[in-house]
Design a protein around this motif. Structure first.
Motif, PDB file in Angstrom:
ATOM      1  N   GLY A 122      43.308  45.392  46.764  1.00  0.00           N
ATOM      2  CA  GLY A 122      42.765  46.126  45.633  1.00  0.00           C
ATOM      3  C   GLY A 122      43.463  47.438  45.390  1.00  0.00           C
ATOM      4  N   GLY A 123      42.997  48.149  44.408  1.00  0.00           N
ATOM      5  CA  GLY A 123      41.915  47.898  43.487  1.00  0.00           C
ATOM      6  C   GLY A 123      42.305  47.024  42.297  1.00  0.00           C
ATOM      7  N   GLY A 124      41.572  47.234  41.222  1.00  0.00           N
ATOM      8  CA  GLY A 124      41.673  46.387  40.043  1.00  0.00           C
ATOM      9  C   GLY A 124      43.087  46.212  39.514  1.00  0.00           C
ATOM     10  N   GLU A 125      43.828  47.299  39.379  1.00  0.00           N
ATOM     11  CA  GLU A 125      45.200  47.212  38.852  1.00  0.00           C
ATOM     12  C   GLU A 125      46.112  46.441  39.806  1.00  0.00           C
ATOM     13  OE1 GLU A 125      46.848  47.994  35.922  1.00  0.00           O
ATOM     14  OE2 GLU A 125      44.740  48.084  35.324  1.00  0.00           O
ATOM     15  N   ILE A 126      45.963  46.679  41.097  1.00  0.00           N
ATOM     16  CA  ILE A 126      46.803  46.010  42.094  1.00  0.00           C
ATOM     17  C   ILE A 126      46.474  44.512  42.124  1.00  0.00           C
ATOM     18  CG2 ILE A 126      47.438  45.925  44.545  1.00  0.00           C
ATOM     19  CD1 ILE A 126      48.434  48.460  42.974  1.00  0.00           C
ATOM     20  N   TYR A 127      45.205  44.164  41.954  1.00  0.00           N
ATOM     21  CA  TYR A 127      44.853  42.738  41.860  1.00  0.00           C
ATOM     22  C   TYR A 127      45.564  42.086  40.672  1.00  0.00           C
ATOM     23  CZ  TYR A 127      41.041  43.244  45.285  1.00  0.00           C
ATOM     24  OH  TYR A 127      40.298  43.463  46.414  1.00  0.00           O
ATOM     25  N   LYS A 128      45.543  42.767  39.520  1.00  0.00           N
ATOM     26  CA  LYS A 128      46.219  42.212  38.328  1.00  0.00           C
ATOM     27  C   LYS A 128      47.708  42.046  38.578  1.00  0.00           C
ATOM     28  CE  LYS A 128      43.219  44.200  34.890  1.00  0.00           C
ATOM     29  NZ  LYS A 128      43.009  45.599  34.689  1.00  0.00           N
ATOM     30  N   ALA A 145      30.242  49.370  36.462  1.00  0.00           N
ATOM     31  CA  ALA A 145      31.434  49.651  37.255  1.00  0.00           C
ATOM     32  C   ALA A 145      32.525  50.237  36.375  1.00  0.00           C
ATOM     33  CB  ALA A 145      31.928  48.355  37.901  1.00  0.00           C
ATOM     34  N   ASP A 146      33.557  50.788  37.030  1.00  0.00           N
ATOM     35  CA  ASP A 146      34.727  51.256  36.290  1.00  0.00           C
ATOM     36  C   ASP A 146      35.999  50.528  36.740  1.00  0.00           C
ATOM     37  OD1 ASP A 146      35.249  52.476  38.757  1.00  0.00           O
ATOM     38  OD2 ASP A 146      34.716  54.477  38.047  1.00  0.00           O
ATOM     39  N   THR A 147      35.841  49.614  37.697  1.00  0.00           N
ATOM     40  CA  THR A 147      36.964  48.818  38.194  1.00  0.00           C
ATOM     41  C   THR A 147      36.511  47.366  38.273  1.00  0.00           C
ATOM     42  OG1 THR A 147      37.601  50.712  39.533  1.00  0.00           O
ATOM     43  CG2 THR A 147      38.673  48.637  40.030  1.00  0.00           C
ATOM     44  N   PHE A 148      37.370  46.467  37.789  1.00  0.00           N
ATOM     45  CA  PHE A 148      36.993  45.062  37.696  1.00  0.00           C
ATOM     46  C   PHE A 148      38.070  44.150  38.268  1.00  0.00           C
ATOM     47  CE2 PHE A 148      34.563  47.302  34.566  1.00  0.00           C
ATOM     48  CZ  PHE A 148      33.305  46.720  34.636  1.00  0.00           C
ATOM     49  N   PHE A 149      37.629  43.007  38.791  1.00  0.00           N
ATOM     50  CA  PHE A 149      38.536  41.973  39.283  1.00  0.00           C
ATOM     51  C   PHE A 149      39.007  41.152  38.084  1.00  0.00           C
ATOM     52  CE2 PHE A 149      39.580  37.965  41.476  1.00  0.00           C
ATOM     53  CZ  PHE A 149      40.366  38.467  42.499  1.00  0.00           C
ATOM     54  N   PRO A 150      40.291  40.741  38.070  1.00  0.00           N
ATOM     55  CA  PRO A 150      40.757  39.931  36.930  1.00  0.00           C
ATOM     56  C   PRO A 150      40.077  38.565  36.892  1.00  0.00           C
ATOM     57  CG  PRO A 150      42.510  40.220  38.575  1.00  0.00           C
ATOM     58  CD  PRO A 150      41.326  41.007  39.050  1.00  0.00           C
ATOM     59  N   GLU A 151      39.985  37.992  35.702  1.00  0.00           N
ATOM     60  CA  GLU A 151      39.438  36.642  35.556  1.00  0.00           C
ATOM     61  C   GLU A 151      40.312  35.660  36.340  1.00  0.00           C
ATOM     62  OE1 GLU A 151      36.712  35.281  34.077  1.00  0.00           O
ATOM     63  OE2 GLU A 151      36.026  37.308  33.615  1.00  0.00           O
ATOM     64  N   ILE A 152      39.678  34.695  36.989  1.00  0.00           N
ATOM     65  CA  ILE A 152      40.419  33.643  37.687  1.00  0.00           C
ATOM     66  C   ILE A 152      40.604  32.492  36.711  1.00  0.00           C
ATOM     67  CG2 ILE A 152      40.348  31.962  39.569  1.00  0.00           C
ATOM     68  CD1 ILE A 152      38.724  34.051  41.164  1.00  0.00           C
ATOM     69  N   ASP A 153      41.846  32.175  36.406  1.00  0.00           N
ATOM     70  CA  ASP A 153      42.180  31.094  35.477  1.00  0.00           C
ATOM     71  C   ASP A 153      42.078  29.763  36.221  1.00  0.00           C
ATOM     72  OD1 ASP A 153      43.319  29.201  33.811  1.00  0.00           O
ATOM     73  OD2 ASP A 153      45.059  30.432  33.282  1.00  0.00           O
ATOM     74  N   LEU A 154      41.038  28.992  35.917  1.00  0.00           N
ATOM     75  CA  LEU A 154      40.806  27.741  36.639  1.00  0.00           C
ATOM     76  C   LEU A 154      41.823  26.659  36.299  1.00  0.00           C
ATOM     77  CD1 LEU A 154      36.909  27.699  36.684  1.00  0.00           C
ATOM     78  CD2 LEU A 154      38.506  28.457  38.467  1.00  0.00           C
TER      79      LEU A 154
END
Length: 163
Positions: A96-102, A122-131
């Motif tokens: 993490g965080g959000g940007e590093i996950y993306k 929240a102010d930080t989010f996990f990217p959507e997982i493309d199934l």
């Protein structure tokens, strides 16, 4: 194998004000058991949210700050540079965080996600997982109890092969 590890709410919330918005002791234990002995790749804010570096892990911090020096970490300026440094590790973790996950998502082979069954501001989010790109291979549900305020599920995804 590059693994993304995260805990995210139903609305993909990760945290607020550089902190988690829930406390799940069993999830912390799982994080420790999976990441110990490995390289952990994170953004500067995530690194600075720790009271001190996590034991028995090599900390690689990705930051745009050219002169950043965090105690107990290796500083790099791109996700590619971080992954290159971790190439000897058979399973580096992006934490993490959000940007590093993306930034890390295109390089990841596996996602270890703890899905917290609630929604949070929240102010930080996990990217959507493309199934279309990811396959869920294991799911382990944990109901709330005296130590865990929320139900949560450990989800393991692997990248679908292109064949």
């Amino acid at each position: 194998m590059v693994t993304i590890i995260a805990a995210a709410a139903e609305n993909n919330a990760l945290g607020k004000d550089n902190d988690l918005v829930w406390h799940l002791p069993d999830d912390f234990k799982r994080f420790k058991s999976l990441t110990t002995g490995h390289h952990i790749i994170m953004g500067r804010k995530t690194f600075e949210s720790f009271p001190k570096p996590l034991p028995n892990r090599t900390h690689i911090v990705v930051t745009r700050q050219k002169d950043y020096q965090g105690e107990g970490c290796i500083t790099v300026h791109s996700i590619e540079e971080a992954l290159q440094l971790a190439r000897e590790d058979d399973q580096p973790f992006i934490i993490g965080g959000g940007e590093i996950y993306k930034l890390g998502m295109p390089y990841a082979d596996k996602i270890e996600l703890s899905r917290v069954h609630a929604g949070f501001e929240a102010d930080t989010f996990f990217p959507e997982i493309d199934l279309n790109q990811w396959e869920l291979i294991t799911s382990e549900y944990h109901p709330k109890d005296e130590k865990h305020q929320y139900d949560f599920t450990y989800l393991t995804y692997i990248r679908k092969s292109l064949s």
